[in-house]
Design a protein around this motif. Structure first.
Motif, PDB file in Angstrom:
ATOM      1  N   SER A   1      -3.802  23.144   9.109  1.00 31.85           N
ATOM      2  CA  SER A   1      -5.170  22.995   8.611  1.00 31.85           C
ATOM      3  C   SER A   1      -5.770  24.365   8.378  1.00 31.85           C
ATOM      4  O   SER A   1      -5.218  25.393   8.800  1.00 31.85           O
ATOM      5  CB  SER A   1      -6.043  22.192   9.587  1.00 31.85           C
ATOM      6  OG  SER A   1      -6.018  22.760  10.880  1.00 31.85           O
ATOM      7  N   THR A   2      -6.911  24.369   7.692  1.00 35.40           N
ATOM      8  CA  THR A   2      -7.611  25.620   7.404  1.00 35.40           C
ATOM      9  C   THR A   2      -9.085  25.457   7.739  1.00 35.40           C
ATOM     10  O   THR A   2      -9.607  24.345   7.826  1.00 35.40           O
ATOM     11  CB  THR A   2      -7.474  26.019   5.926  1.00 35.40           C
ATOM     12  OG1 THR A   2      -8.159  25.058   5.102  1.00 35.40           O
ATOM     13  CG2 THR A   2      -6.012  26.110   5.518  1.00 35.40           C
TER      14      THR A   2
ATOM     15  N   THR B   1      -2.559  27.866  11.895  1.00 36.83           N
ATOM     16  CA  THR B   1      -3.833  27.456  11.326  1.00 36.83           C
ATOM     17  C   THR B   1      -4.498  28.696  10.757  1.00 36.83           C
ATOM     18  O   THR B   1      -4.542  29.740  11.408  1.00 36.83           O
ATOM     19  CB  THR B   1      -4.724  26.813  12.398  1.00 36.83           C
ATOM     20  OG1 THR B   1      -4.061  25.643  12.903  1.00 36.83           O
ATOM     21  CG2 THR B   1      -6.076  26.407  11.829  1.00 36.83           C
TER      22      THR B   1
ATOM     23  N   VAL C   1       1.069  25.133   7.257  1.00 34.29           N
ATOM     24  CA  VAL C   1      -0.336  25.359   7.618  1.00 34.29           C
ATOM     25  C   VAL C   1      -0.956  24.002   7.956  1.00 34.29           C
ATOM     26  O   VAL C   1      -1.342  23.251   7.058  1.00 34.29           O
ATOM     27  CB  VAL C   1      -1.112  26.033   6.467  1.00 34.29           C
ATOM     28  CG1 VAL C   1      -2.566  26.265   6.875  1.00 34.29           C
ATOM     29  CG2 VAL C   1      -0.452  27.351   6.074  1.00 34.29           C
TER      30      VAL C   1
ATOM     31  N   PRO D   1      -3.698  19.750  13.708  1.00 38.57           N
ATOM     32  CA  PRO D   1      -4.622  19.741  12.571  1.00 38.57           C
ATOM     33  C   PRO D   1      -6.061  19.535  13.016  1.00 38.57           C
ATOM     34  O   PRO D   1      -6.355  18.699  13.879  1.00 38.57           O
ATOM     35  CB  PRO D   1      -4.118  18.561  11.734  1.00 38.57           C
ATOM     36  CG  PRO D   1      -2.664  18.465  12.057  1.00 38.57           C
ATOM     37  CD  PRO D   1      -2.563  18.819  13.519  1.00 38.57           C
TER      38      PRO D   1
ATOM     39  N   LEU E   1     -11.469  29.331  16.174  1.00 36.97           N
ATOM     40  CA  LEU E   1     -10.164  28.687  16.338  1.00 36.97           C
ATOM     41  C   LEU E   1      -9.730  28.661  17.805  1.00 36.97           C
ATOM     42  O   LEU E   1      -9.107  27.696  18.263  1.00 36.97           O
ATOM     43  CB  LEU E   1      -9.126  29.397  15.472  1.00 36.97           C
ATOM     44  CG  LEU E   1      -9.343  29.290  13.957  1.00 36.97           C
ATOM     45  CD1 LEU E   1      -8.284  30.101  13.206  1.00 36.97           C
ATOM     46  CD2 LEU E   1      -9.338  27.842  13.492  1.00 36.97           C
TER      47      LEU E   1
END
Length: 285
Positions: A253-254, A225, A251, A282, A124
């Motif tokens: 994105s994941t 995220t 959130v 995102p 990330l």
């Protein structure tokens, strides 16, 4: 204007091939060695999945030669726009030190970031650098974006048993639990660039529940995220992701990843963890 600043990372970031391809991220492999002399390059070679539970397996960071080769290629691709390398914590591996040597050999043209993390949290942080580059940031802007992301990231991990931790020399603050009953399920966290003990519980169910509670508290109602990582435990990873996301308000994105053989060797089969990153747009695949 050339292409955006090129981003380099190492295989402990666990970024999916689709993301690396889409954004032109270059990856340098870490190493896995068996006691019979067989050596594998993570992300390059087909490594047996049972390596993570094989006795006497050792791992090592990215080599100076591989780092320099990746940096030279990245500099060529960047066409003058620059290169930022985002690597695992300097306190977990020799990769960062080798990366600095490789950068020095290239007259410092590559800015090297100590992410202070590993696994999906490093992934990330790498994506924070990618997004800054895609937004048109210059090399030093991209470097600063990655440094900020690494400094504000949160990462927790639950492990199924202590065997792999017992034999790992890269985990800190676990000594006083290693002599405890094997039923102890520790929650580990990244603290000053080292994977350290945060809490311990009697069952995996309780450890997972507490990890989720803690992650929700750390998010503090802000957009985050969510990254979930696991070692050969996709079903539990999916449950943890659903549990975390259901309790958070925003959130963007994941990202869910397998820890792979290098990191898996240190935490063992069944481990699952969650990381939070602030300020990311995102992530699209």
């Amino acid at each position: 204007m050339g292409v955006p600043v090129v981003i380099v990372t190492d295989s402990s970031s666990r970024l999916p091939a689709s993301l690396m391809s889409k954004y032109g991220i270059l990856q340098v492999p870490l190493h896995v060695a068996l006691d019979d002399g067989t050596e594998y390059l993570e992300g390059v070679d087909d490594i047996p999945t049972d390596v993570v539970s094989t006795p006497n397996v050792t791992t090592s960071g990215a080599s100076l030669a591989d780092l320099r080769s990746a940096y030279e290629r990245a500099l060529e691709i960047s066409d003058g726009d620059g290169v930022v390398a985002v690597h695992m914590s300097r306190r977990l591996s020799g990769t960062w030190s080798a990366a600095r040597l490789a950068s020095d050999a290239l007259d410092g043209e590559v800015r090297v970031v100590d992410s202070r993390s590993v696994g999906v949290s490093l992934g990330l942080t790498t994506m924070a650098a990618v997004q800054a580059a895609q937004a048109g940031g210059e090399r030093d802007d991209v470097y600063e974006a990655a440094v900020r992301a690494g400094a504000t990231a949160e990462s927790l991990l639950c492990v199924q048993n202590l065997d792999n931790l017992r034999h790992s020399g890269r985990l800190s603050a676990t000594g006083h639990i290693l002599g405890s009953a094997l039923s102890i399920k520790p929650i580990l966290h990244m603290a000053d660039g080292v994977l350290a003990l945060r809490e311990r519980h009697r069952t995996m169910t309780k450890a997972i529940s507490k990890m989720v509670d803690t992650i929700v508290e750390l998010a503090d109602g802000e957009p985050v995220t969510v990254g979930v990582q696991h070692c050969q435990n996709p079903a539990l990873a999916s449950e943890v992701l659903d549990s975390v996301v259901s309790r958070l308000d925003d959130v963007p994105s994941t990202l869910t990843v397998d820890l792979g053989q290098v990191l898996g060797t240190h935490v063992g089969p069944g481990a699952v963890g969650v990381a939070l990153a602030h300020g990311l747009d995102p992530i699209t695949f």
